[in-house]
Design an enzyme around this catalytic site. Structure first.
Site, mmCIF file in Angstrom:
data_model
loop_
_atom_site.group_PDB
_atom_site.id
_atom_site.type_symbol
_atom_site.label_atom_id
_atom_site.label_comp_id
_atom_site.label_asym_id
_atom_site.label_seq_id
_atom_site.Cartn_x
_atom_site.Cartn_y
_atom_site.Cartn_z
ATOM 1 N N HIS A 141 13.363 -6.235 -4.642
ATOM 2 C CA HIS A 141 14.293 -6.923 -3.747
ATOM 3 C C HIS A 141 14.861 -8.182 -4.405
ATOM 4 O O HIS A 141 14.334 -8.691 -5.408
ATOM 5 C CB HIS A 141 13.624 -7.276 -2.414
ATOM 6 C CG HIS A 141 12.522 -8.273 -2.504
ATOM 7 N ND1 HIS A 141 12.733 -9.638 -2.590
ATOM 8 C CD2 HIS A 141 11.174 -8.115 -2.496
ATOM 9 C CE1 HIS A 141 11.571 -10.266 -2.627
ATOM 10 N NE2 HIS A 141 10.603 -9.359 -2.584
ATOM 11 N N CYS A 148 5.688 -7.836 -4.954
ATOM 12 C CA CYS A 148 6.973 -7.160 -5.122
ATOM 13 C C CYS A 148 7.541 -7.385 -6.515
ATOM 14 O O CYS A 148 7.085 -8.228 -7.275
ATOM 15 C CB CYS A 148 7.964 -7.663 -4.076
ATOM 16 S SG CYS A 148 7.550 -7.162 -2.393
#
Length: 433
Positions: free
Chosen positions: A352, A370
């Protein structure tokens, strides 16, 4: 620690009850479109004309004809046996021709209508192309030829059971008509899980056909709640996957029955691979084997490391919210709006945009697990990727846990085939039809 997206899961035709966020449940599927096996008659010789000898006269009386005798037929036992009752609607028609012979035709009828179906390639049985009807009488006529040329024929009439009350839920992570990345596994899901002693019978009813042909195999996760189908290598770009999970009415040892058949036909698109190296803190992107872009990343810090292994893009959200207020560690509790999020694990690992960590990207790991990239790179990736594209992360402190996402590609082929409930030929199994 993992992120949780504060949104409900979109459900396709199928289960609609699994709690893991962001998954897609498509309509569950067989591997091939099935067609009716030919129903030819026994071979007959053309009529023979008898004459009294000598050249025929133009005004001769009509000649007498006699038909050659038909080949004698031998009895052939058919399964289900004649008179059988309460058979599952997943019933297949079987017959063993003596002396290594082969079944040539199967005709299954009910109420004057012929049922479509096809023989398995190994000749072991004939599979109806759709579940049989509950509480219905059927008649099967099977013809085969022995190795010595003898003709065998058998007929059996049987009836199916009433619809059971106790069924398993099932789902297929494949949408009909969609295009996926080269690492998209066929994912079958069950609730409750399939008991270990029933998996071989269930797996035998899960059909996958690929065009162009590629070998493959099923792999069961512990607990039997999911099974993956993949090839030894990523699918060839342009492949068509045709799937049928023919589970309606299949009986299990726990007294439950399969609830429905699920089918889908999908395409595999171009090759798009992402590779992340923790040592260099960089992602390299390859399109159809050619290097397309290199970008800096920041992975999970030591307290919340990213998983190393091959993952698959499972879901894409152009804008979403990460809500971790249920985490036990107060330092990891937050609510943050996120752009260009692509889910990699059920536990909450994503690729992301992370504009707050752009100064760290390529230098140090500061995320909660992430793959952080800049907004510009996240936007570019989001526009290029599709569900089923692979990303391989290497060199982190954590190994990808089996079942934490679509983890079919995180095992070597030799490790992967150990999870099959049926023997896998060297190099992988072909289609059943």
């Amino acid at each position: 620690m993992r992120h949780h997206v504060r949104q409900t899961r979109e459900n396709g035709v199928g289960m609609g009850r699994f709690a893991r966020a962001g998954a897609m449940v498509g309509a569950l599927v067989l591997t091939a479109a099935l067609a009716l096996t030919g129903c030819g008659n026994d071979p007959e010789k053309a009529p023979v004309t008898a004459t009294s000898g000598g050249p025929p006269a133009t005004d001769a009386a009509p000649s007498a004809t006699t038909a050659a005798p038909q080949p004698a037929t031998e009895p052939l036992p058919v399964s289900p046996a004649d008179g059988a009752k309460s058979r599952p609607v997943s019933t297949e028609i079987g017959a063993r021709v003596p002396g290594g012979g082969k079944v040539s035709t199967v005709v299954l009828t009910s109420k004057g209508r012929t049922v479509d179906g096809r023989l398995r390639l190994d000749g072991s049985s004939w599979v109806p192309s759709a579940p049989l009807k509950y509480g219905t009488r059927y008649t099967a006529t099977v013809t085969g030829t022995g190795a010595d040329g003898r003709i065998y024929r058998g007929t059996s009439s049987f009836s199916t059971m009433a619809k059971p009350n106790s069924m398993i839920g099932s789902g297929l992570y494949l949408f009909d008509g969609r295009t996926y990345g080269v690492a998209m596994p066929v994912v079958a899901e069950f609730s409750p899980g399939i008991p270990a002693k029933d998996r071989a019978a269930v797996q035998k009813r899960m059909f996958v056909r690929t065009d162009p042909p590629q070998p493959g195999a099923w792999h069961w996760l512990p607990g039997g709640t999911q099974a993956y189908y993949r090839a030894p290598e990523y699918w060839k770009p342009g492949t068509t996957l045709t799937v049928r999970l023919a589970l309606a009415g299949i009986p299990l040892s726990n007294g439950r029955y399969g609830n429905t058949d699920r089918t889908a036909t999908a395409k595999i698109g171009r090759s798009f691979e992402m590779k992340v190296d923790n040592a260099s803190k960089k992602m390299t992107v390859y399109v159809d084997g050619a290097l397309a872009r290199t970008m800096p990343v920041s992975l999970g810090k030591k307290s919340t490391p990213s998983s190393s292994g091959t993952m698959v893009v499972m879901e894409k959200k152009e804008s979403t919210v990460f809500d971790t207020r249920d985490e036990p560690d107060p330092d990891n509790q937050y609510v943050t709006e996120i752009d260009f999020a692509q889910r990699l694990t059920w536990g909450g690992e994503y690729i992301h945009a992370a504009p707050w960590s752009e100064g760290d990207q390529g230098r140090r790991n500061v995320s909660h697990g992430c793959v952080n990239v800049s907004t510009a790179n996240a936007r570019w990736l989001f526009a290029q990727t599709m569900i089923g594209d692979p990303i391989t992360v290497r060199g982190t402190e954590r190994r990808l846990e089996p079942g934490n996402g679509w983890t079919a590609w995180s095992l070597s082929w030799d490790e992967y085939v150990k999870g099959s409930a049926l023997p896998v030929p060297e190099g992988g199994a072909g289609p059943a039809f």
